[in-house]
Design a protein around this motif. Sequence first.
Motif, PDB file in Angstrom:
ATOM      1  N   ASP A   1       2.152   3.477  -8.850  1.00  0.00           N
ATOM      2  CA  ASP A   1       0.568   3.192  -9.302  1.00  0.00           C
ATOM      3  C   ASP A   1       0.524   1.977  -8.246  1.00  0.00           C
ATOM      4  O   ASP A   1       0.485   1.334  -8.036  1.00  0.00           O
ATOM      5  CB  ASP A   1       0.256   2.967 -10.619  1.00  0.00           C
ATOM      6  CG  ASP A   1       0.751   4.092 -11.215  1.00  0.00           C
ATOM      7  OD1 ASP A   1       0.679   5.141 -11.196  1.00  0.00           O
ATOM      8  OD2 ASP A   1       1.155   3.724 -12.716  1.00  0.00           O
ATOM      9  N   LYS A   2      -1.315   2.684  -7.822  1.00  0.00           N
ATOM     10  CA  LYS A   2      -1.759   1.937  -6.821  1.00  0.00           C
ATOM     11  C   LYS A   2      -2.255   0.129  -7.585  1.00  0.00           C
ATOM     12  O   LYS A   2      -2.366  -0.577  -6.856  1.00  0.00           O
ATOM     13  CB  LYS A   2      -3.105   1.891  -6.173  1.00  0.00           C
ATOM     14  CG  LYS A   2      -2.991   3.693  -5.236  1.00  0.00           C
ATOM     15  CD  LYS A   2      -4.381   3.739  -4.648  1.00  0.00           C
ATOM     16  CE  LYS A   2      -3.792   4.504  -3.527  1.00  0.00           C
ATOM     17  NZ  LYS A   2      -5.491   5.370  -2.687  1.00  0.00           N
TER      18      LYS A   2
ATOM     19  N   SER B   1       1.078  -1.711   0.084  1.00  0.00           N
ATOM     20  CA  SER B   1       0.186  -0.056  -0.556  1.00  0.00           C
ATOM     21  C   SER B   1       0.336   1.063   0.151  1.00  0.00           C
ATOM     22  O   SER B   1       1.976   1.271   0.249  1.00  0.00           O
ATOM     23  CB  SER B   1      -0.620  -0.129   1.322  1.00  0.00           C
ATOM     24  OG  SER B   1      -0.404   0.050   2.712  1.00  0.00           O
TER      25      SER B   1
ATOM     26  N   GLY C   1       4.269   7.147  -2.773  1.00  0.00           N
ATOM     27  CA  GLY C   1       3.253   7.160  -3.491  1.00  0.00           C
ATOM     28  C   GLY C   1       3.265   7.233  -5.162  1.00  0.00           C
ATOM     29  O   GLY C   1       2.975   8.165  -6.079  1.00  0.00           O
TER      30      GLY C   1
ATOM     31  N   LEU D   1       0.911  -3.384  -6.921  1.00  0.00           N
ATOM     32  CA  LEU D   1       0.546  -3.738  -6.021  1.00  0.00           C
ATOM     33  C   LEU D   1      -0.081  -4.526  -6.439  1.00  0.00           C
ATOM     34  O   LEU D   1      -0.979  -5.131  -6.397  1.00  0.00           O
ATOM     35  CB  LEU D   1       0.371  -2.727  -5.097  1.00  0.00           C
ATOM     36  CG  LEU D   1       0.476  -0.929  -5.027  1.00  0.00           C
ATOM     37  CD1 LEU D   1       0.599  -0.050  -3.897  1.00  0.00           C
ATOM     38  CD2 LEU D   1       2.241  -1.061  -4.356  1.00  0.00           C
TER      39      LEU D   1
END
Length: 321
Positions: free
Chosen positions: A56-57, A8, A53, A60
Amino acid sequence: MRAVYATSLAPDDPLAGLEIGDVPDTEAPAKGWEKITLKASALNHHDLFSLKGVLDKEDLPMVLGCDGAGVDAAGNEVIIHPVVASPGWRGDETLDPERTVLSERYPGTMADHVWVPVGSTVPKPVELSWEEAACLPTSWLTAYKMLFSISPAAPGSTILIQGAGGGVSTALISLASASGFRVWVTSRSQEKRFHALTLGAEQAFDSGARLPNRVDAVFDSVGQATWAHSLKALRPGGAVITCGATSGSTAATDLNRLFFTQLKILGSTMGTRDELERLTRFLVGTGIRPTIDTVLPLGEAIKGFTKMLEGNLIGKIVFIH
């Protein structure tokens, strides 16, 4: 396989998304990639930025790590060049607008194994330990390119290095002093200023201090906190070479000073595979070696991330696999 990876993203608490454990073995992302068994990897600010951050999510979980050294399928000891150019790109891979580095789109080096494009490794000299070799691909390569490929200052010139404790800064001090530059450094830390002198710096000053004379070039990886001082420190016609902004990327520039004294602002990012190979030969020929702050087992990587986040280090943090 064992890996250190991001699950995260949290700008204010980056270590909240850091995990160490078993992940499925990765496969070659494309034809023409080879598998490297890692012996050592090293930590960079890039890894903290990823957790804050930059990643990019949707990518993950992502195995972290740009730096690494290990053994290829043929048993050759190699150092990994982490810049991955887009398919079909020719020339300097750092100029490819679609380039990436390991741990962004592709899993990184903080794992038992990593896949890299064939041809993106260089031989590890026997004179370098695994720990030393793992320090080179990011911060030391960045410093090498800044000093020898980007900067217009020649040996014998007076240069200022902002920040005396980080991986890029300690590399610059070592490389420049071994090459005949007159090296000045700045740091808020008395301990880091003293260590810079042991690496070959001629003088060390408190951050923002007035210098005895203006310098031919400034090397700045700090960014916002030191930018104004970097420009004021230059002689007319001098150059500031920037490769990062660990203190922030927004900084005011005095345009009157810039054009009236004909200053140069030069950006530099990473380095090429060929520059990495030349760097290894330079270290073998001169006998200089990376400053290593801490060596930890890969399973204790969180200790290393914590130390970097606190800023309590001089040189590199290395993980043994």
